[in-house]
Design a protein around this motif. Structure first.
Motif, PDB file in Angstrom:
ATOM      1  N   ALA A 182      40.651  29.428  79.306  1.00 16.37           N
ATOM      2  CA  ALA A 182      40.857  29.446  77.851  1.00 16.37           C
ATOM      3  C   ALA A 182      39.943  30.465  77.180  1.00 16.37           C
ATOM      4  O   ALA A 182      40.373  31.210  76.276  1.00 16.37           O
ATOM      5  CB  ALA A 182      40.601  28.051  77.282  1.00 16.37           C
ATOM      6  N   THR A 183      38.694  30.522  77.617  1.00 14.17           N
ATOM      7  CA  THR A 183      37.757  31.489  77.033  1.00 14.17           C
ATOM      8  C   THR A 183      38.167  32.916  77.347  1.00 14.17           C
ATOM      9  O   THR A 183      38.090  33.805  76.477  1.00 14.17           O
ATOM     10  CB  THR A 183      36.340  31.221  77.565  1.00 14.17           C
ATOM     11  N   LEU A 184      38.605  33.162  78.568  1.00 13.88           N
ATOM     12  CA  LEU A 184      39.034  34.507  78.941  1.00 13.88           C
ATOM     13  C   LEU A 184      40.248  34.950  78.123  1.00 13.88           C
ATOM     14  O   LEU A 184      40.322  36.100  77.661  1.00 13.88           O
ATOM     15  CB  LEU A 184      39.348  34.561  80.433  1.00 13.88           C
ATOM     16  N   ALA A 185      41.210  34.064  77.916  1.00 14.30           N
ATOM     17  CA  ALA A 185      42.383  34.408  77.108  1.00 14.30           C
ATOM     18  C   ALA A 185      41.990  34.705  75.662  1.00 14.30           C
ATOM     19  O   ALA A 185      42.479  35.667  75.061  1.00 14.30           O
ATOM     20  CB  ALA A 185      43.398  33.267  77.162  1.00 14.30           C
ATOM     21  N   PHE A 186      41.092  33.901  75.105  1.00 20.63           N
ATOM     22  CA  PHE A 186      40.665  34.121  73.723  1.00 20.63           C
ATOM     23  C   PHE A 186      39.893  35.440  73.589  1.00 20.63           C
ATOM     24  O   PHE A 186      40.104  36.214  72.637  1.00 20.63           O
ATOM     25  CB  PHE A 186      39.793  32.956  73.267  1.00 20.63           C
ATOM     26  N   VAL A 187      39.001  35.721  74.539  1.00 20.26           N
ATOM     27  CA  VAL A 187      38.213  36.958  74.492  1.00 20.26           C
ATOM     28  C   VAL A 187      39.115  38.173  74.656  1.00 20.26           C
ATOM     29  O   VAL A 187      38.914  39.210  74.001  1.00 20.26           O
ATOM     30  CB  VAL A 187      37.116  36.923  75.566  1.00 20.26           C
ATOM     31  N   LEU A 242      37.133  33.605  87.950  1.00 21.18           N
ATOM     32  CA  LEU A 242      37.534  34.377  86.769  1.00 21.18           C
ATOM     33  C   LEU A 242      36.432  34.481  85.724  1.00 21.18           C
ATOM     34  O   LEU A 242      36.590  35.215  84.744  1.00 21.18           O
ATOM     35  CB  LEU A 242      38.781  33.749  86.130  1.00 21.18           C
ATOM     36  N   PHE A 243      35.333  33.784  85.908  1.00 22.01           N
ATOM     37  CA  PHE A 243      34.284  33.814  84.886  1.00 22.01           C
ATOM     38  C   PHE A 243      33.690  35.207  84.720  1.00 22.01           C
ATOM     39  O   PHE A 243      33.335  35.607  83.593  1.00 22.01           O
ATOM     40  CB  PHE A 243      33.176  32.820  85.245  1.00 22.01           C
ATOM     41  N   VAL A 244      33.578  35.955  85.789  1.00 15.95           N
ATOM     42  CA  VAL A 244      32.953  37.273  85.709  1.00 15.95           C
ATOM     43  C   VAL A 244      33.757  38.234  84.837  1.00 15.95           C
ATOM     44  O   VAL A 244      33.213  39.221  84.309  1.00 15.95           O
ATOM     45  CB  VAL A 244      32.758  37.850  87.130  1.00 15.95           C
ATOM     46  N   PHE A 245      35.048  37.951  84.623  1.00 17.24           N
ATOM     47  CA  PHE A 245      35.866  38.827  83.788  1.00 17.24           C
ATOM     48  C   PHE A 245      35.555  38.671  82.299  1.00 17.24           C
ATOM     49  O   PHE A 245      35.896  39.551  81.505  1.00 17.24           O
ATOM     50  CB  PHE A 245      37.352  38.557  84.025  1.00 17.24           C
ATOM     51  N   ILE A 246      34.937  37.566  81.904  1.00 19.19           N
ATOM     52  CA  ILE A 246      34.636  37.355  80.482  1.00 19.19           C
ATOM     53  C   ILE A 246      33.611  38.367  79.973  1.00 19.19           C
ATOM     54  O   ILE A 246      33.865  39.076  78.987  1.00 19.19           O
ATOM     55  CB  ILE A 246      34.176  35.903  80.246  1.00 19.19           C
TER      56      ILE A 246
END
Length: 303
Positions: A128-133, A209-213
């Motif tokens: 969800a955070t990655l999509a929002f960012v 996927l956290f590193v992509f944020i």
């Protein structure tokens, strides 16, 4: 002072009769608790009957506890069933994020961090955070482009949140599902293979996927070669963590299958990174010129 006759041992008639009737009986005496009227307590019974009864009672208790536990376990269609997958604290989530950011050879993410307790809390909020960012940085990129080129007209593009969310959640669920199904199929071919569970596979992909944020945030720097450097670094860390986690499972398979599977995992991850890089180009800024003011000459021409 007691006489010598009072200190001698006496046989009780009641105990003597009981012992005569049951030779296998054993007499027990208690110093702290006397039986009524001074009689000696006599325990009558066979040698191993009590031990057998205790074992039967213990086995029945274990069976009852197991049956009660099975009855208490909720079904997968209930909310209580999925509640256990969100039962994690902040320290556990941070520890798993740290493990995904710092992959090391011989350090298995599933065994060292999940420990047979996969969660969906971390992967859900990471996606969800990655999509929002992605949506926010995509709009900010257009704003910065408008400042450099006044002919570009910026308008909020809220559809990017929906597109980014659907794309990321589909990747975080469908790719692990396909990978888990393939490994389950290969387990029937290679019996020594022990694939992870589906939730463990989803958990591994979610935390990877956290590193992509932070990578997407750093892409706001308008330097193309620096953006590609950040993208390659993030892709390398994330893909390396996946390879180190999957290698203990796929190494039991043939070399060809293992190399093809790991190559497909890295390729799909690279496509995701390229898709994140192309987020600002979902709407071409040059196709949105700034509106021009109508002059009197143009109005006369229209008339």
């Amino acid at each position: 002072m007691a006489s010598a006759d009072e200190l001698t041992f006496h046989e009780f008639e009641e105990a003597t009769n009981l012992l005569a009737e049951t030779p296998d009986a054993a007499t027990t005496s208690r110093s702290d608790q006397l039986t009524p009227q001074g009689h000696v307590a006599v325990a009558v019974g066979s040698g191993g009957s009590y031990g057998a009864e205790d074992e039967v009672e213990e086995e029945s208790d274990k069976a009852a506890l197991l049956q009660e536990k099975q009855q208490q376990q909720p079904g997968f269609w209930t909310f209580s069933y999925y509640q256990s997958f969100f039962d994690v604290d902040t320290s556990q989530v941070l520890n798993r994020i740290k493990g995904s950011l710092l992959p090391r050879p011989g350090h298995n993410f599933v065994r060292h961090h999940l420990r047979n307790r996969p969660d969906l809390y971390g992967p859900f909020w990471i996606c969800a955070t990655l999509a929002f960012v992605l949506a926010v940085t995509g709009n900010l990129t257009l704003v910065l482009a408008q400042r450099r080129d006044p002919s570009i007209h910026y308008s909020p593009q809220f559809h990017k949140v929906t597109v980014a969310g659907i794309s990321i959640y589909c990747y975080a669920w469908l790719v692990p599902l396909a990978l888990w199904g393939f490994l389950r199929w290969r387990k029937g071919v290679r019996e020594r293979m022990g694939p992870y569970t589906f939730l463990e596979t989803v958990c591994v992909y979610g935390y990877s996927l956290f590193v992509f944020i932070p990578m997407v945030v750093l892409w706001l720097i308008p330097v193309p070669w620096l953006q590609w450097l950040f993208g390659a670094l993030a892709l390398g860390l994330s893909a390396t963590g996946l390879v180190f986690t999957l290698w203990p499972v796929v190494r039991e398979d043939t070399r060809l299958v293992a190399m093809v599977l790991l190559s497909a995992v890295v390729l799909l991850h690279a496509l995701l990174a390229v898709g994140c890089k192309a987020t600002p180009k979902w709407t071409n800024p040059s196709a949105c010129p700034a509106p021009q003011m109508m002059t009197e000459g143009s109005l006369d021409a229209l008339r």
